[in-house]
Enzyme design. Sequence first.
Site, PDB file in Angstrom:
ATOM      1  N   ASP A  53      87.324 -81.921 -11.805  1.00 39.71           N
ATOM      2  CA  ASP A  53      86.741 -80.757 -11.158  1.00 39.71           C
ATOM      3  C   ASP A  53      86.779 -80.951  -9.644  1.00 39.71           C
ATOM      4  OD1 ASP A  53      84.732 -82.559 -10.605  1.00 39.71           O
ATOM      5  OD2 ASP A  53      83.300 -81.698 -12.001  1.00 39.71           O
ATOM      6  N   ASP A  63      85.531 -77.335 -21.778  1.00 43.22           N
ATOM      7  CA  ASP A  63      84.849 -78.619 -21.590  1.00 43.22           C
ATOM      8  C   ASP A  63      83.356 -78.369 -21.592  1.00 43.22           C
ATOM      9  OD1 ASP A  63      83.515 -79.357 -18.635  1.00 43.22           O
ATOM     10  OD2 ASP A  63      84.772 -77.573 -18.647  1.00 43.22           O
ATOM     11  N   CYS A 115      82.701 -84.964 -42.824  1.00 43.03           N
ATOM     12  CA  CYS A 115      83.237 -85.503 -41.577  1.00 43.03           C
ATOM     13  C   CYS A 115      83.917 -86.847 -41.810  1.00 43.03           C
ATOM     14  CB  CYS A 115      82.116 -85.655 -40.554  1.00 43.03           C
ATOM     15  SG  CYS A 115      82.658 -86.326 -38.965  1.00 43.03           S
ATOM     16  N   CYS A 137      84.634 -89.028 -39.265  1.00 47.87           N
ATOM     17  CA  CYS A 137      84.448 -89.923 -38.115  1.00 47.87           C
ATOM     18  C   CYS A 137      83.914 -91.281 -38.558  1.00 47.87           C
ATOM     19  CB  CYS A 137      83.514 -89.282 -37.084  1.00 47.87           C
ATOM     20  SG  CYS A 137      81.746 -89.432 -37.456  1.00 47.87           S
ATOM     21  N   CYS A 165      80.300 -91.311 -39.860  1.00 52.37           N
ATOM     22  CA  CYS A 165      80.055 -90.680 -41.162  1.00 52.37           C
ATOM     23  C   CYS A 165      80.812 -91.355 -42.303  1.00 52.37           C
ATOM     24  CB  CYS A 165      80.448 -89.206 -41.105  1.00 52.37           C
ATOM     25  SG  CYS A 165      79.346 -88.192 -40.106  1.00 52.37           S
ATOM     26  N   HIS A 193      80.298 -89.100 -33.337  1.00 49.88           N
ATOM     27  CA  HIS A 193      80.286 -88.015 -34.324  1.00 49.88           C
ATOM     28  C   HIS A 193      80.448 -86.650 -33.660  1.00 49.88           C
ATOM     29  CE1 HIS A 193      79.278 -85.337 -37.563  1.00 49.88           C
ATOM     30  NE2 HIS A 193      78.432 -84.749 -36.723  1.00 49.88           N
TER      31      HIS A 193
END
Length: 390
Positions: A90, A274, A312, A314, A317, A354
């Site tokens: 940015d 974002d 999930c 990930c 999980c 997660h």
Amino acid sequence: MLNFELLGTEGHARRGRLTLNHGVVETPIFMPVGTYGTVKGVMPRDLEAMGAQIILGNTFHLWMRPGLDVMAQFGGLHRFETWERPILTDSGGFQVWSLGDMRKISEEGVRFASPVNGDKLFLTPEVSMQIQTVLNSDIVMQFDECTPYWQGAKGVGHITTEKEARESMELSLRWAGRSQAEFARLANPNALFGIVQGGMFESLREASLAALVDLDLPGYAIGGVSVGEPKDEMLRIMGHTPHRLPAHKPRYLMGVGTPEDLVDGVACGVDMFDCVMPTRNARNGHLFTRYGDLKIRNARHKTDERPIDETCACHACAGSTDASGKTTGGFSRAYLHHLDRCGEMLGPMLASIHNLHYYLNLMREVRAALDEGRFEAFRAQFKADRARGV
């Protein structure tokens, strides 16, 4: 370098491919935020494993610490943080705006005292371009003034008037021209994006957009949303502006937002998003799942043996399997509740993994739906699932 391919559309929703100096980004995409050169609590290898294609860095904070001498020594932000894929930085405009009474805005730029050591500093469009050139970010944002929703002597007091929003927008346009000139003077090999401003006024958004399009920049962002305005106001601007931007260039909605915002933003024609929400909420025990949000601090999770989200994949999980076939990870809600209650750092780390995986996987599912011409059906099912509750 920037090359954008529009691969397909469904209504205003777009499927694209963005080629940058450090790699290819499939859009629509969510970009994790790494303010100080790190996505808080998440290793770069974990970001890659969960499918992050591009991350953010913060010009203002990296200018403060570690400073440009260190950044130049490492040849930019990629080597410094060991991330070889694309990076967007940015401009520093939002951070300067957030300083409130500590900064003074003029035509030339913004004077303020460093929040780190009190040094008197002057940030201009030219200085922002110089900092971002040293950072060597693939996408550089023009220096702009973030038009607030609330404005007054102390940053509060009345809703921004059309006159105030126009003056702010026109200042950002002049700064866009100066950013473009300095970017060219520096022979920066990356890509400069303009930022559409105009507050909550559609006519000002259209004027900003038209003037920026005349500059023929490689890409365009929509700024000045999610800055304190009511949700319906944000959604109104999100529905108005994106599809009016050039179809052959990438469109970026800055600082937005919830999973619902991302899916609705895609429907409005946004390519890039974002937000700090996945990691910030994770640090406060707020987890996103396919079937709604889960607050891991609630006592009802104390003995719950289920993972955060049974759908999930990930590490938090489902765990992960190494080369030898051994599986590690796959943690219960009870364990994450325990970590949170004890203040153990592993708790927000797993929660961040997660939440980011959830956001990135959501964008993967959006892209697949667009590829298969079923985005609106996906969107309806997504909203029904989220409304069901955990």
